[in-house]
Design a protein around this motif. Structure first.
Motif, mmCIF file in Angstrom:
data_model
loop_
_atom_site.group_PDB
_atom_site.id
_atom_site.type_symbol
_atom_site.label_atom_id
_atom_site.label_comp_id
_atom_site.label_asym_id
_atom_site.label_seq_id
_atom_site.Cartn_x
_atom_site.Cartn_y
_atom_site.Cartn_z
ATOM 1 N N GLY A 1 0.791 -1.238 0.000
ATOM 2 C CA GLY A 1 0.000 0.000 0.000
ATOM 3 C C GLY A 1 0.817 1.281 0.000
ATOM 4 N N ASP A 2 2.134 1.183 -0.095
ATOM 5 C CA ASP A 2 2.964 2.378 0.067
ATOM 6 C C ASP A 2 3.112 3.218 -1.198
ATOM 7 O OD1 ASP A 2 3.415 1.965 2.751
ATOM 8 O OD2 ASP A 2 5.223 0.772 2.431
ATOM 9 N N GLY A 3 2.495 2.815 -2.290
ATOM 10 C CA GLY A 3 2.555 3.605 -3.511
ATOM 11 C C GLY A 3 1.707 4.854 -3.355
ATOM 12 N N ARG A 4 2.303 5.967 -2.950
ATOM 13 C CA ARG A 4 1.568 7.208 -2.713
ATOM 14 C C ARG A 4 2.548 8.384 -2.761
ATOM 15 N NH1 ARG A 4 -0.201 5.798 3.522
ATOM 16 N NH2 ARG A 4 -1.873 4.639 2.533
ATOM 17 N N LEU A 5 2.077 9.560 -2.337
ATOM 18 C CA LEU A 5 2.927 10.751 -2.363
ATOM 19 C C LEU A 5 3.506 11.017 -0.976
ATOM 20 C CD1 LEU A 5 0.482 13.044 -4.388
ATOM 21 C CD2 LEU A 5 2.505 11.854 -5.269
ATOM 22 N N TYR A 6 4.716 11.555 -0.963
ATOM 23 C CA TYR A 6 5.387 11.827 0.307
ATOM 24 C C TYR A 6 5.975 13.228 0.293
ATOM 25 C CZ TYR A 6 4.946 6.838 0.969
ATOM 26 O OH TYR A 6 4.423 5.575 1.105
ATOM 27 N N ARG A 7 5.977 13.845 1.473
ATOM 28 C CA ARG A 7 6.706 15.112 1.582
ATOM 29 C C ARG A 7 7.216 15.307 3.002
ATOM 30 N NH1 ARG A 7 2.408 20.146 1.370
ATOM 31 N NH2 ARG A 7 1.366 19.685 3.359
ATOM 32 N N LEU A 8 8.194 16.205 3.105
ATOM 33 C CA LEU A 8 8.781 16.541 4.398
ATOM 34 C C LEU A 8 8.486 18.009 4.660
ATOM 35 C CD1 LEU A 8 10.700 15.814 6.784
ATOM 36 C CD2 LEU A 8 12.607 16.412 5.309
ATOM 37 N N ARG A 9 8.048 18.299 5.874
ATOM 38 C CA ARG A 9 7.622 19.655 6.204
ATOM 39 C C ARG A 9 8.269 20.069 7.522
ATOM 40 N NH1 ARG A 9 2.788 21.765 8.160
ATOM 41 N NH2 ARG A 9 1.802 19.748 8.550
#
Ligand SMILES: *[C@@H]1O[C@H](CO)[C@@H](O)[C@H](O)[C@H]1NC(C)=O
Ligand SMILES: *[C@@H]1O[C@H](CO)[C@@H](O)[C@H](O)[C@H]1NC(C)=O
Ligand SMILES: *[C@@H]1O[C@H](CO)[C@@H](O)[C@H](O)[C@H]1NC(C)=O
Ligand SMILES: *[C@@H]1O[C@H](CO)[C@@H](O)[C@H](O)[C@H]1NC(C)=O
Ligand SMILES: *[C@@H]1O[C@H](CO)[C@@H](O)[C@H](O)[C@H]1NC(C)=O
Ligand SMILES: *[C@@H]1O[C@H](CO)[C@@H](O)[C@H](O)[C@H]1NC(C)=O
Ligand SMILES: *[C@@H]1O[C@H](CO)[C@@H](O)[C@H](O)[C@H]1NC(C)=O
Length: 262
Positions: A112-120
């Motif tokens: 399920g890890d196919g998604r978008l990621y970001r660091l804030r």
């Protein structure tokens, strides 16, 4: 004037590039026998079971937050407030490792890890990074009759049990097969050999591949000489109708009786 136009064109061609802060780079860490290990920006394809490292140069003094987004759902993977250990959300608990020095995140991938990621941080945020997670292909399985009569049709179906294949190819005795009147590929997964001849006997392999893996399996096909099959079969089946004793014998031999009378 021309310069302004060029600048506008540049902005149009690279939407978001000026708005987004620092960019995430990611790579798959060894050992990973399927996915490529090169670093990627913006988008990475990796495999279930492999570890990826997500990193970005971010300014932060009080708070950092790794976040994901998948469709309408957004959430925190972990929060780090500089005054204690990072707080990791439950689904990521035992398969992520956060580096408090450079804020990078290591993650062992699940389907399920196919998604978008970001660091804030309290100061800035990276753009969204897209991760695609593909399941490596297990060994396929070939289903079909290993014995076909000369002149008949051999049908071999290649089934993939683990993962999803993007392409199917067939080889005979190690050589790639091309489609023809004689050899036909149906629904990508099925090989049909029409009017099989003795020449068609041999090892058939099915090669499956997707973005992160390939696998194959082979199958021995035997095309029986028509003379060897038809004669005993006709004899057997004619006799079957009249002689009970031969019927019993025939049942013990089983195959020649069922096959040709269809
Ligand atoms: C960690 O985060 C969860 C959910 O955001 C929160 O309920 C919990 O209190 C946090 N734990 C710590 C030690 O900050
Ligand atoms: C993570 O590991 C700990 C200790 O092994 C365990 O108690 C916990 O339930 C695990 N969490 C998840 C989400 O699997
Ligand atoms: C965390 O990152 C720093 C700087 O990149 C590096 O020197 C250090 O080895 C990393 N720590 C771990 C546990 O990976
Ligand atoms: C093919 O799949 C089997 C498991 O079904 C696996 O053990 C093997 O490593 C795979 N081969 C390749 C080349 O990935
Ligand atoms: C067969 O593969 C092609 C592309 O390789 C794809 O467009 C098509 O949908 C596939 N057909 C089936 C039945 O899977
Ligand atoms: C069978 O193979 C031989 C030599 O490989 C070839 O000359 C012959 O034409 C083939 N026969 C058929 C029916 O394909
Ligand atoms: C194999 O051949 C037998 C006898 O002709 C037939 O009953 C059987 O359905 C065939 N199996 C497959 C998988 O086609």
């Amino acid at each position: 004037m021309l310069l302004v136009l060029l600048f506008l064109l540049f902005l149009l061609a690279c939407p978001g590039s000026s708005a987004a802060g620092p960019a995430i780079t990611a790579r798959t860490l060894p050992p990973c026998y399927s996915a490529a290990l090169g670093p990627a920006s913006q988008r990475l394809v990796s495999a279930v079971g492999c570890t990826v490292l997500l990193a970005a140069p971010l300014r932060a003094t009080r708070l950092v937050l790794w976040e994901y987004s998948s469709g309408p759902r957004e959430g925190a993977i972990l929060t780090y407030t500089f005054d204690g250990p990072a707080n990791t959300s439950r689904p990521y608990e035992n398969r992520t490792r956060f580096n408090q020095t450079d804020f990078s995140l290591r993650m062992v991938l699940q389907p399920g890890d196919g998604r978008l990621y970001r660091l804030r941080s309290e100061a800035e945020a990276t753009g969204w990074f897209q991760l695609r997670v593909v399941e490596p292909l297990s060994e396929p399985e070939i289903v079909g009759n290993s014995s076909v009569k000369e002149g008949g049709t051999a049908k071999l179906v290649c089934n993939v049990l683990g993962g999803k294949a993007d392409s199917y190819q067939w080889k005979k005795n190690g050589e790639l097969l091309l489609g023809s009147d004689h050899i036909q590929f149906v629904d990508n997964t099925t090989l049909c050999i029409l009017k099989a001849s003795m020449n068609d006997s041999g090892y058939y392999s099915c090669l499956v591949s997707n973005e992160v893996s390939q696998n194959e399996t082979s199958f021995l096909l035997h095309v029986q000489n028509a003379a060897n099959v038809v004669l005993p079969v006709i004899l057997a089946c004619v006799v079957v109708g009249s002689l009970a004793g031969v019927f019993v014998w025939c049942r013990r031999r089983d195959r020649p009786c069922h096959n040709p009378c269809r």
